[in-house]
Design a protein around this motif. Structure first.
Motif, PDB file in Angstrom:
ATOM      1  N   ALA A  30      25.863  43.872  22.917  1.00  0.00           N
ATOM      2  CA  ALA A  30      26.196  43.248  21.628  1.00  0.00           C
ATOM      3  C   ALA A  30      25.631  41.841  21.582  1.00  0.00           C
ATOM      4  N   MET A  31      24.955  41.520  20.484  1.00  0.00           N
ATOM      5  CA  MET A  31      24.359  40.206  20.312  1.00  0.00           C
ATOM      6  C   MET A  31      25.304  39.290  19.530  1.00  0.00           C
ATOM      7  N   PRO A  32      25.381  38.009  19.890  1.00  0.00           N
ATOM      8  CA  PRO A  32      26.250  37.083  19.155  1.00  0.00           C
ATOM      9  C   PRO A  32      25.755  36.873  17.727  1.00  0.00           C
ATOM     10  N   ALA A  33      26.666  36.515  16.830  1.00  0.00           N
ATOM     11  CA  ALA A  33      26.305  36.296  15.428  1.00  0.00           C
ATOM     12  C   ALA A  33      25.430  35.069  15.255  1.00  0.00           C
ATOM     13  N   THR A  34      25.579  34.098  16.143  1.00  0.00           N
ATOM     14  CA  THR A  34      24.774  32.872  16.058  1.00  0.00           C
ATOM     15  C   THR A  34      24.274  32.480  17.442  1.00  0.00           C
ATOM     16  N   LEU A  35      23.200  31.705  17.457  1.00  0.00           N
ATOM     17  CA  LEU A  35      22.663  31.118  18.679  1.00  0.00           C
ATOM     18  C   LEU A  35      22.442  29.634  18.438  1.00  0.00           C
ATOM     19  N   PRO A  36      22.551  28.799  19.468  1.00  0.00           N
ATOM     20  CA  PRO A  36      22.336  27.364  19.285  1.00  0.00           C
ATOM     21  C   PRO A  36      20.877  27.046  18.966  1.00  0.00           C
ATOM     22  N   VAL A  37      20.679  26.023  18.182  1.00  0.00           N
ATOM     23  CA  VAL A  37      19.336  25.561  17.813  1.00  0.00           C
ATOM     24  C   VAL A  37      18.878  24.522  18.831  1.00  0.00           C
ATOM     25  N   GLN A  38      17.602  24.565  19.172  1.00  0.00           N
ATOM     26  CA  GLN A  38      17.038  23.630  20.137  1.00  0.00           C
ATOM     27  C   GLN A  38      16.413  22.426  19.429  1.00  0.00           C
TER      28      GLN A  38
ATOM     29  N   ASP B 100      21.280  24.660   6.731  1.00  0.00           N
ATOM     30  CA  ASP B 100      22.203  24.133   5.729  1.00  0.00           C
ATOM     31  C   ASP B 100      23.602  23.858   6.282  1.00  0.00           C
ATOM     32  N   LEU B 101      23.868  24.326   7.474  1.00  0.00           N
ATOM     33  CA  LEU B 101      25.159  24.048   8.079  1.00  0.00           C
ATOM     34  C   LEU B 101      25.191  22.605   8.589  1.00  0.00           C
ATOM     35  N   LYS B 102      26.384  22.071   8.767  1.00  0.00           N
ATOM     36  CA  LYS B 102      26.507  20.701   9.265  1.00  0.00           C
ATOM     37  C   LYS B 102      25.820  20.569  10.608  1.00  0.00           C
ATOM     38  N   ARG B 103      25.944  21.593  11.421  1.00  0.00           N
ATOM     39  CA  ARG B 103      25.207  21.659  12.687  1.00  0.00           C
ATOM     40  C   ARG B 103      24.368  22.934  12.640  1.00  0.00           C
ATOM     41  N   PRO B 104      23.061  22.807  12.387  1.00  0.00           N
ATOM     42  CA  PRO B 104      22.185  23.979  12.212  1.00  0.00           C
ATOM     43  C   PRO B 104      22.288  24.953  13.382  1.00  0.00           C
ATOM     44  N   MET B 105      22.043  26.227  13.109  1.00  0.00           N
ATOM     45  CA  MET B 105      22.077  27.235  14.154  1.00  0.00           C
ATOM     46  C   MET B 105      21.207  28.420  13.739  1.00  0.00           C
ATOM     47  N   TRP B 106      20.990  29.320  14.677  1.00  0.00           N
ATOM     48  CA  TRP B 106      20.315  30.578  14.393  1.00  0.00           C
ATOM     49  C   TRP B 106      21.360  31.610  14.005  1.00  0.00           C
ATOM     50  N   ARG B 107      21.127  32.323  12.908  1.00  0.00           N
ATOM     51  CA  ARG B 107      22.064  33.322  12.398  1.00  0.00           C
ATOM     52  C   ARG B 107      21.428  34.706  12.497  1.00  0.00           C
ATOM     53  N   ARG B 108      22.119  35.641  13.145  1.00  0.00           N
ATOM     54  CA  ARG B 108      21.558  36.981  13.334  1.00  0.00           C
ATOM     55  C   ARG B 108      21.417  37.690  11.986  1.00  0.00           C
ATOM     56  N   VAL B 109      20.253  38.283  11.780  1.00  0.00           N
ATOM     57  CA  VAL B 109      19.962  38.984  10.534  1.00  0.00           C
ATOM     58  C   VAL B 109      20.682  40.331  10.539  1.00  0.00           C
ATOM     59  N   GLU B 110      21.257  40.683   9.433  1.00  0.00           N
ATOM     60  CA  GLU B 110      21.996  41.939   9.322  1.00  0.00           C
ATOM     61  C   GLU B 110      21.078  43.085   8.882  1.00  0.00           C
ATOM     62  N   HIS B 111      21.525  44.306   9.141  1.00  0.00           N
ATOM     63  CA  HIS B 111      20.840  45.531   8.706  1.00  0.00           C
ATOM     64  C   HIS B 111      19.368  45.542   9.164  1.00  0.00           C
ATOM     65  N   LEU B 112      19.159  45.305  10.451  1.00  0.00           N
ATOM     66  CA  LEU B 112      17.803  45.236  10.998  1.00  0.00           C
ATOM     67  C   LEU B 112      17.022  46.523  10.770  1.00  0.00           C
ATOM     68  N   ASP B 113      17.712  47.653  10.843  1.00  0.00           N
ATOM     69  CA  ASP B 113      17.013  48.930  10.717  1.00  0.00           C
ATOM     70  C   ASP B 113      16.471  49.160   9.310  1.00  0.00           C
TER      71      ASP B 113
END
Length: 445
Positions: free
Chosen positions: A5-13, A68-81
């Motif tokens: 399972a992949m997390p919904a978000t990842l930290p931005v570098q 656009d978030l106060k602290r930017p992040m990577w957001r997992r894209v939904e419905h990849l298939d």
């Protein structure tokens, strides 16, 4: 396929925030591409499957950048298939069609970090791969192509094979230097966001469609150039930079003695501690040299000055200080870099007494494409090259080399009436190297 399972978000570098701002301030459009020409037909279904498994192998490709978030992040894209990864069409001009595909705008905030087009030709296929520069740099692009080839080959041998996700891998530059060594490197470093410059132009009347201009330095010429450079301590990159400088002097016409900085990119992967597991990422930085124009100077003299200008870079560990600074920036600033650098860029852009600030010219040599790692099962490759970002107003040359053939390209949005300037820069750089080699008597066995 892995059930991890992949997390919904990842930290931005830190570096990802800086690259993202390049589009906002119209420095360049943050996307890259690779083109591979085959002497045979690829299996379309197998290739599509390989691309989808690439999202599993390198999870960051399935995330969108959310600034656009106060602290930017990577957001997992939904419905990849449900999202298409591979587009297919017939083509009688695969070189041009591949470039057009790579030049098509990507939105790093809305979709995946990769897309591909398979161009069906009469004698073989051409594969164009487009990636987000916010996700990865040129070194990461090469790794993505190698991994795609490996997955395709694995599926060719075993259709049920699936990779394990590369989770927890490093996504920012670092070194194994100790504290005192880091302090020494930082004290000797010379970092500049926008160096002072007397470069101006090229002046353009209006913008046009995004496109690429490309030229090549053929293998026999490149080998002879490398042989010519060795006795004077010049690398192939030094030769390329000298040719580029001479072309810019001729095309842009700066006055003798002008401040003419040239910003070069450098891959920082070579400074990672041995055994470091890395993800597809931005692991590069920049270095600026200054070689002012001189009247009536031949290629050898220009090359000698470039060798001298790059010597300091080579003698100070070729980017090791940049790796230290990036690691510190990532730890102390991280994703806050988006807001901080936005303010810094605005400050630099509006600084001064009203006089027009000179432009900055760029060159990126992504280097060799490893033909052994770029192996798509039994499909022989005729040629391969990499394409850099679209530069809307300035000049930015990108180089890559496959089987001793160097590809030079420039992504531009110049109009039809102005694009001749870009063609003169790209083709002129290749011509400078060829003319220098032809004037010599060096041969390569």
């Amino acid at each position: 396929m892995s059930g991890t399972a992949m997390p919904a978000t990842l930290p931005v570098q830190f570096s990802e925030c800086v690259v993202f701002l390049s589009d906002e301030f119209e420095a360049y459009r943050p996307q890259l591409g690779g083109v591979i020409m085959f002497n045979a037909r690829l299996d379309q279904a197998l290739l599509d499957r390989a691309l989808r498994l690439l999202l599993v192998a390198e999870p960051i490709l399935a995330y969108a950048f959310d600034p656009d978030l106060k602290r930017p992040m990577w957001r997992r894209v939904e419905h990849l298939d449900q999202i298409p990864l591979l587009y297919v069409r017939d083509s009688s001009a695969p070189d041009a069609d591949a470039a057009a595909f790579v030049a098509t705008r990507m939105d790093p905030t809305a979709g995946l970090g990769i897309a591909a087009m398979l161009l069906r030709g009469t004698e073989g296929d051409t594969l164009a791969v487009r990636v987000s520069h916010v996700t990865m740099d040129g070194g990461g692009l090469k790794e993505a192509l190698y991994l795609l080839a490996n997955i395709y080959q694995r599926l060719h041998e075993d259709p049920g094979w699936a990779p394990e996700p590369n989770t927890g891998a490093l996504r920012h530059a670092t070194t194994d230097a100790g504290l005192l060594e880091k302090l020494r490197l930082l004290s000797e470093s010379k970092f500049e966001i926008l160096p002072e410059s007397d470069w101006h132009g090229p002046d353009i009347s209006e913008t046009g469609p995004a496109r690429y201009v490309r030229a090549t330095v053929e293998p026999d010429v490149l080998k002879r150039a490398a042989a010519l450079g060795r006795p004077v301590g010049a690398t192939v990159n030094d030769i390329l930079v000298a040719a580029y400088y001479r072309t810019l002097f001729r095309v842009l016409g700066p006055a003798p003695g002008s401040r003419t900085p040239l910003m070069m990119t450098v891959d920082l992967r070579k400074h990672l501690p041995q055994g470091t597991r890395v993800a597809l990422a931005n692991l590069s930085s920049t270095w600026t040299i200054r070689v002012p124009p001189v009247d009536s100077e031949d290629f050898d003299a220009t090359l000698a000055r470039v060798v001298e200008a790059t010597r300091e870079w080579k003698e100070t560990d070729a980017g090791r200080a940049n790796a230290v600074a990036d690691a510190i920036g990532n730890r102390l600033i991280g994703r806050r870099a988006l807001g901080l650098f936005r303010k810094q860029f605005e400050k630099v852009a509006t600084a001064g007494d009203g006089e027009a600030r000179g432009t900055l010219q760029l060159i990126t040599n992504i280097g060799l494409i490893d033909e052994e790692r770029l192996d798509f099962a039994d499909n022989l490759i005729a040629d391969a090259w990499l394409l850099g970002p679209i530069v809307p107003r300035g000049v930015g040359l990108v180089a890559s080399t496959y089987r001793d053939r160097m590809s030079l390209s420039h992504g531009t949005e110049f109009s039809d009436s102005d694009v001749a300037v870009v063609m003169e820069v790209v083709e002129g750089t290749a011509a400078e190297i060829e003319s220098w080699v032809q004037a010599s008597r060096v041969s390569v066995a």
